[in-house]
Design a protein around this motif. Sequence first.
Motif, PDB file in Angstrom:
ATOM      1  N   UNK A  32       0.804  -1.216   0.000  1.00 24.96           N
ATOM      2  CA  UNK A  32       0.000   0.000   0.000  1.00 24.96           C
ATOM      3  C   UNK A  32       0.838   1.268   0.000  1.00 24.96           C
ATOM      4  N   UNK A  33       0.137   2.408  -0.036  1.00 22.03           N
ATOM      5  CA  UNK A  33       0.782   3.697   0.063  1.00 22.03           C
ATOM      6  C   UNK A  33       1.541   4.151  -1.163  1.00 22.03           C
ATOM      7  N   UNK A  34       1.452   3.403  -2.260  1.00 23.12           N
ATOM      8  CA  UNK A  34       2.150   3.764  -3.495  1.00 23.12           C
ATOM      9  C   UNK A  34       1.169   4.388  -4.476  1.00 23.12           C
ATOM     10  N   UNK A  35       1.692   5.003  -5.520  1.00 24.00           N
ATOM     11  CA  UNK A  35       0.864   5.628  -6.541  1.00 24.00           C
ATOM     12  C   UNK A  35       1.263   5.123  -7.920  1.00 24.00           C
ATOM     13  N   UNK A  36       0.404   5.413  -8.886  1.00 29.30           N
ATOM     14  CA  UNK A  36       0.718   5.053 -10.261  1.00 29.30           C
ATOM     15  C   UNK A  36       0.499   3.590 -10.567  1.00 29.30           C
ATOM     16  N   UNK A  37       1.203   3.099 -11.583  1.00 30.77           N
ATOM     17  CA  UNK A  37       1.000   1.737 -12.061  1.00 30.77           C
ATOM     18  C   UNK A  37       1.357   0.680 -11.016  1.00 30.77           C
ATOM     19  N   UNK A  38       2.256   1.007 -10.119  1.00 37.57           N
ATOM     20  CA  UNK A  38       2.684   0.024  -9.127  1.00 37.57           C
ATOM     21  C   UNK A  38       1.902   0.057  -7.833  1.00 37.57           C
ATOM     22  N   UNK A  39       0.799   0.809  -7.783  1.00 37.02           N
ATOM     23  CA  UNK A  39       0.094   1.025  -6.520  1.00 37.02           C
ATOM     24  C   UNK A  39      -0.442  -0.255  -5.901  1.00 37.02           C
ATOM     25  N   UNK A  40      -0.744  -1.256  -6.718  1.00 32.41           N
ATOM     26  CA  UNK A  40      -1.313  -2.490  -6.177  1.00 32.41           C
ATOM     27  C   UNK A  40      -0.261  -3.554  -5.871  1.00 32.41           C
ATOM     28  N   UNK A  41       0.999  -3.259  -6.156  1.00 31.48           N
ATOM     29  CA  UNK A  41       2.044  -4.249  -5.890  1.00 31.48           C
ATOM     30  C   UNK A  41       2.514  -4.183  -4.440  1.00 31.48           C
ATOM     31  N   UNK A  42       2.772  -5.350  -3.887  1.00 32.14           N
ATOM     32  CA  UNK A  42       3.351  -5.458  -2.555  1.00 32.14           C
ATOM     33  C   UNK A  42       4.798  -5.920  -2.680  1.00 32.14           C
ATOM     34  N   UNK A  43       5.553  -5.736  -1.597  1.00 35.02           N
ATOM     35  CA  UNK A  43       6.942  -6.172  -1.566  1.00 35.02           C
ATOM     36  C   UNK A  43       7.181  -7.002  -0.316  1.00 35.02           C
ATOM     37  N   UNK A  44       8.116  -7.915  -0.424  1.00 40.91           N
ATOM     38  CA  UNK A  44       8.511  -8.740   0.706  1.00 40.91           C
ATOM     39  C   UNK A  44       9.965  -8.425   1.023  1.00 40.91           C
ATOM     40  N   UNK A  45      10.201  -7.859   2.220  1.00 38.01           N
ATOM     41  CA  UNK A  45      11.571  -7.593   2.640  1.00 38.01           C
ATOM     42  C   UNK A  45      12.172  -8.886   3.186  1.00 38.01           C
ATOM     43  N   UNK A  46      13.252  -9.306   2.559  1.00 35.11           N
ATOM     44  CA  UNK A  46      13.921 -10.547   2.933  1.00 35.11           C
ATOM     45  C   UNK A  46      14.976 -10.212   3.993  1.00 35.11           C
ATOM     46  N   UNK A  47      14.660 -10.542   5.246  1.00 37.56           N
ATOM     47  CA  UNK A  47      15.456 -10.055   6.378  1.00 37.56           C
ATOM     48  C   UNK A  47      16.923 -10.431   6.284  1.00 37.56           C
ATOM     49  N   UNK A  48      17.212 -11.630   5.798  1.00 35.73           N
ATOM     50  CA  UNK A  48      18.594 -12.082   5.792  1.00 35.73           C
ATOM     51  C   UNK A  48      19.317 -11.770   4.479  1.00 35.73           C
ATOM     52  N   UNK A  49      18.620 -11.072   3.565  1.00 37.26           N
ATOM     53  CA  UNK A  49      19.255 -10.609   2.329  1.00 37.26           C
ATOM     54  C   UNK A  49      19.310  -9.091   2.252  1.00 37.26           C
ATOM     55  N   UNK A  50      18.559  -8.408   3.121  1.00 40.90           N
ATOM     56  CA  UNK A  50      18.604  -6.949   3.180  1.00 40.90           C
ATOM     57  C   UNK A  50      18.012  -6.258   1.975  1.00 40.90           C
ATOM     58  N   UNK A  51      17.016  -6.882   1.333  1.00 41.04           N
ATOM     59  CA  UNK A  51      16.406  -6.293   0.149  1.00 41.04           C
ATOM     60  C   UNK A  51      14.954  -6.748   0.041  1.00 41.04           C
ATOM     61  N   UNK A  52      14.221  -6.130  -0.885  1.00 36.61           N
ATOM     62  CA  UNK A  52      12.845  -6.551  -1.118  1.00 36.61           C
ATOM     63  C   UNK A  52      12.714  -7.201  -2.500  1.00 36.61           C
ATOM     64  N   UNK A  53      11.619  -7.959  -2.656  1.00 32.25           N
ATOM     65  CA  UNK A  53      11.234  -8.459  -3.967  1.00 32.25           C
ATOM     66  C   UNK A  53       9.715  -8.365  -4.073  1.00 32.25           C
ATOM     67  N   UNK A  54       9.235  -8.326  -5.304  1.00 36.76           N
ATOM     68  CA  UNK A  54       7.795  -8.216  -5.524  1.00 36.76           C
ATOM     69  C   UNK A  54       7.079  -9.502  -5.133  1.00 36.76           C
ATOM     70  N   UNK A  55       5.859  -9.344  -4.622  1.00 35.79           N
ATOM     71  CA  UNK A  55       4.956 -10.473  -4.436  1.00 35.79           C
ATOM     72  C   UNK A  55       3.698 -10.175  -5.243  1.00 35.79           C
ATOM     73  N   UNK A  56       2.801 -11.153  -5.303  1.00 35.73           N
ATOM     74  CA  UNK A  56       1.595 -10.991  -6.112  1.00 35.73           C
ATOM     75  C   UNK A  56       0.829  -9.740  -5.695  1.00 35.73           C
ATOM     76  N   UNK A  57       0.133  -9.125  -6.631  1.00 34.57           N
ATOM     77  CA  UNK A  57      -0.487  -7.826  -6.390  1.00 34.57           C
ATOM     78  C   UNK A  57      -1.696  -7.932  -5.483  1.00 34.57           C
TER      79      UNK A  57
END
Length: 366
Positions: free
Chosen positions: A196-221
Amino acid sequence: MGKRTILCFLLGFALSACSGEGDFSPTGNMNTPRHGHTATKLESGEIFIAAGLTKTSPLDDFEIYDPAQGIFKPYKIQGLRKRGWHKALLLNDAVLVTGGWTNGGEALRDSLLIQPGGGIRARALMKYGRYDHTMTKLPTGDVLIAGGNDGKRAIRHLEIYAIDKGHFIPARRPMLMARQQHSATALSEGNVLILGGAEGKGARYAELFLSFQGRTRLVRSLTTQRSRHTATRLKDGRVLIAGGLGKEKTLDSAEIYDPATEKFIPLKGKLRVNRQQHTATLMPDGRVVLIGGWGGEGGTLASAEVFEPDKGCFRLVGVEMKFPRRLHTATSLGGGRVLIAGGASDNDVLSSAEILTITSEGKSGC
């Protein structure tokens, strides 16, 4: 005959709210009216209320709620910049307060580790000033700081408060999208769901922060674009996402995120009231109580409703708060009780507080 019984009789049981589900009772008032503040439950069971805003100005004062006496006690700390829309989180016996909005529209970088009764234990600067961000505790005990507004725009930046070092370090990569008034929920396997909290074309996308990799990746919208919503991890590890502001209106929809499949599943049962800027509190029996908020054209809300995970539906609480409120706090006191403090009504900023007691009556259906 009690007030709730009379109300239900007059309504002819037309609403499932008439279930004997809960009661609101007054408690002591805060010493200062405030909204956009934080409320953190301490190890002692007391509630630490930090800063916030009046109608026009940020605050630099604190209060501690004593549930045994039902009163708020002022707590003075010197050298704190005024702020609202900040975040706070309990770390062992201290409260970490980060960021916030202050005079002149500035987004603060400074953070404080406050030990109630002992003052400021430590100070640190985030790399980026921000408010309307999120704070989430990681499996290591460190804290993930995500997104927010830097005083000009929503931002993508992620950083981590390293508890053993007492300072902030950047994550390996920023989020894929800038987010403000989003949510970040710790999952049982140690990752963090950011949505949530995003705008534009990516507004419905969520992200998963991978704690032991220190980054995020997309998950299903998400099924619905939303901000100003709530996201609550249920006892079975799934996440309830409820209400919020959609593309054009305040929402009555909810969905469940299942970490096992990484899918968002829309709930057939709608919220009983469209709401954003509300609170969601997990109860000891696994249900979630949603309180207050903004109802769009209906204005600020005094109602509350309970989500029943086993039925996938919402039930109105049969009584309402004395004062409609949004941007308030709601903190579990244990024993089915929730402290609701401050917030804003349609016309005022509130100093009042109430306690909602949720019973198990009417739990079998919606």
